[in-house]
Scaffold this active site. Structure first.
Site, PDB file in Angstrom:
ATOM      1  N   GLY A 178       0.933  -1.252   0.094  1.00 53.88           N
ATOM      2  CA  GLY A 178      -0.101  -0.040  -0.026  1.00 53.88           C
ATOM      3  C   GLY A 178       0.852   1.274   0.059  1.00 53.88           C
ATOM      4  N   THR A 208       6.385  -7.346   2.181  1.00 50.56           N
ATOM      5  CA  THR A 208       7.581  -6.861   1.339  1.00 50.56           C
ATOM      6  C   THR A 208       9.071  -7.552   2.043  1.00 50.56           C
ATOM      7  OG1 THR A 208       6.594  -5.096   0.489  1.00 50.56           O
ATOM      8  CG2 THR A 208       8.934  -5.072   0.737  1.00 50.56           C
ATOM      9  N   ASP A 247      -0.380   1.512   9.035  1.00 52.83           N
ATOM     10  CA  ASP A 247      -0.737   1.039  10.120  1.00 52.83           C
ATOM     11  C   ASP A 247       0.096   0.721  11.014  1.00 52.83           C
ATOM     12  OD1 ASP A 247      -2.189  -1.569   7.678  1.00 52.83           O
ATOM     13  OD2 ASP A 247      -2.895   0.240   8.266  1.00 52.83           O
ATOM     14  N   VAL A 292      -7.939   8.772   1.628  1.00 57.02           N
ATOM     15  CA  VAL A 292      -7.733  10.078   2.391  1.00 57.02           C
ATOM     16  C   VAL A 292      -6.414   9.908   3.350  1.00 57.02           C
ATOM     17  CG1 VAL A 292      -8.528  12.193   3.517  1.00 57.02           C
ATOM     18  CG2 VAL A 292     -10.038  11.285   2.009  1.00 57.02           C
TER      19      VAL A 292
HETATM   20  O1  F6P Z   1      -1.524  -1.718   4.434  1.00 63.88           O
HETATM   21  C1  F6P Z   1      -2.148  -0.441   4.632  1.00 63.88           C
HETATM   22  C2  F6P Z   1      -3.488  -0.276   4.296  1.00 63.88           C
HETATM   23  O2  F6P Z   1      -4.067   0.892   4.085  1.00 63.88           O
HETATM   24  C3  F6P Z   1      -4.632  -1.017   5.150  1.00 63.88           C
HETATM   25  O3  F6P Z   1      -4.690   0.056   6.440  1.00 63.88           O
HETATM   26  C4  F6P Z   1      -5.763  -1.190   4.251  1.00 63.88           C
HETATM   27  O4  F6P Z   1      -6.708  -2.281   4.720  1.00 63.88           O
HETATM   28  C5  F6P Z   1      -5.218  -1.602   3.046  1.00 63.88           C
HETATM   29  O5  F6P Z   1      -4.023  -0.963   3.155  1.00 63.88           O
HETATM   30  C6  F6P Z   1      -6.147  -1.340   1.712  1.00 63.88           C
HETATM   31  O6  F6P Z   1      -5.571  -1.970   0.810  1.00 63.88           O
HETATM   32  P1  F6P Z   1      -5.262  -1.316  -0.794  1.00 63.88           P
HETATM   33  O7  F6P Z   1      -4.735  -0.214  -0.794  1.00 63.88           O
HETATM   34  O8  F6P Z   1      -4.787  -2.336  -1.571  1.00 63.88           O
HETATM   35  O9  F6P Z   1      -6.889  -1.204  -1.181  1.00 63.88           O
END
Ligand code: F6P
Length: 372
Positions: A11, A112, A134, A297
């Site tokens: 992410g 990763t 997170d 956001v």
């Molecule tokens: O791992 C970070 C994060 O933002 C999580 O908090 C969230 O649930 C997830 O990525 C969302 O994943 P994606 O960006 O693939 O929709």
């Protein structure tokens, strides 16, 4: 001089470009190295899509959100192709050599770290830099991205207080964190949420409703609830944990497949759980309830000062480790400094919120409910 590759995976998060810049300026300017970027995480590494990061490529990116390299969530040993997942570790080794690399720096989360460990086992020199909003990466005090996301989510909680007290409503803000509750806990405390629901503390609707009723008796005609994406009520939690254990430990492939299917079903239900909770709270308290999903956001825009500083420090420390020929470690944030931690100690481990953590204890003492 050493040639180094860098990529961002998983992410996106605020601070990625600050970390790329921190590493790049220290590697190129201080250690005299050459630096190339791989596009879109592991995908670019497999497809050998590179960008030269010399010259002015790093100028002006400290304050820019997201990642100039692009990212993806692909796994190196189960790389998606038309014929199905393929182990692309050999292809990555080939591209590493084709680019005459001495080391590879991978910015990303727990997944990763696993990819990095696989490449170390294949003989490559790899350093992992922890990244996620997170803050759920084991062995590191905090990961860049967390402070900025906490600012954004806190501001949102501040702002929804206006409509809550004006309309005498329950406002539920859903905050990111599908496995760990750090971001919801931090923003919930900072934003003064009356109730904070996190994955680590299974809730019951009755307990949440009871906290709201008690507030009403004390004259507060509204409540703000910070709900983590991955927060779950007690039954769902028992169900989810049982399925997860089955998937992890069952020897019977059919039972494992069935458990995995059930897990997916529970996770899909997950997506609606904040709306479901809102309806249940309306029914049991008589107050109107409204939901705001903060979503992406929380990962957008320019990183906070804290994240810029941390990302720069992590990146610079990584350049020193590459110069020393260190491989197979994550650069962990420890207090005001950094420390290399073996990838084995980190890969795939999720740092959950201890239910008796100081942050939780302090919040309880100021009257915050956790739905338990
Ligand atoms: O791992 C970070 C994060 O933002 C999580 O908090 C969230 O649930 C997830 O990525 C969302 O994943 P994606 O960006 O693939 O929709």
């Amino acid at each position: 001089s050493k040639r180094v590759g860098i990529l961002t995976a998983g992410g996106d998060s605020p601070g990625l470009n600050a970390a790329i810049r921190g590493f790049g300026k220290a590697a190129i300017g201080y250690h005299g190295m050459e630096l190339i970027g791989f596009r879109d995480g592991v995908t670019g590494l497999v497809e050998n899509r590179t960008i030269d990061l010399g010259g002015s490529a790093l100028s002006g990116i400290l304050t820019v959100g997201g990642t100039i390299l692009g990212t993806s969530r692909d796994k190196v040993h189960k790389f998606p192709t038309d014929e199905g997942p393929v182990d692309m570790v050999p292809r990555v080794v080939e591209n590493y050599e084709k680019n005459n690399l001495d080391a590879l720096v991978m910015l990303g989360g727990g997944g990763t770290a696993k990819n990095a460990m696989r490449l170390v086992k294949a003989g490559l020199n790899v350093i992992h830099l922890p990244k996620t909003i997170d803050n759920d990466i084991a062995e590191t005090d905090t990961s860049f991205g967390f402070a900025t996301a906490m600012e954004i989510a806190t501001e949102a909680i501040d702002r929804v207080h206006s409509t809550a007290h004006s309309h005498h409503r329950i406002i539920l803000t859903e905050i990111m964190g599908h496995r760990a509750g750090w971001l919801t806990l931090g923003a919930g405390v900072a934003g003064g949420a009356d109730i904070i629901l996190i994955p680590e503390i299974p809730y019951t609707v009755e307990s949440v409703a009871e906290t709201i009723r008690r507030r009403t008796e004390q004259g507060s005609t509204f409540s703000v609830v910070a709900v983590a994406e991955g927060a779950r009520d007690a039954e769902d939690t028992a169900d989810y944990e049982a399925a997860r254990l089955l998937v992890k430990n069952s020897k019977d492939p059919d039972a494992r497949a069935a458990a995995r299917k059930h897990l997916k079903h529970v996770e899909d239900n997950q997506r609606e759980h904040t709306f479901k909770l809102a309806r249940e709270l309306e029914a049991s308290t008589g107050l109107e309830a409204r939901v705001t999903i903060l979503g992406y956001v929380q990962r957008g825009g320019s990183p906070s000062a804290a994240d810029r500083e941390l990302a720069t420090r992590i990146g610079s420390a990584a350049a020193d480790l590459v110069a020393e020929g260190v491989s197979g470690v994550m650069v962990a944030a420890r207090g005001q400094g950094t420390a290399p931690v073996p990838l084995e100690d980190v890969a795939g481990r999720v740092k959950l919120v201890p239910t008796d953590h100081d942050w939780v204890a302090a919040a309880r003492k100021v009257g915050t409910g956790f739905g338990d």
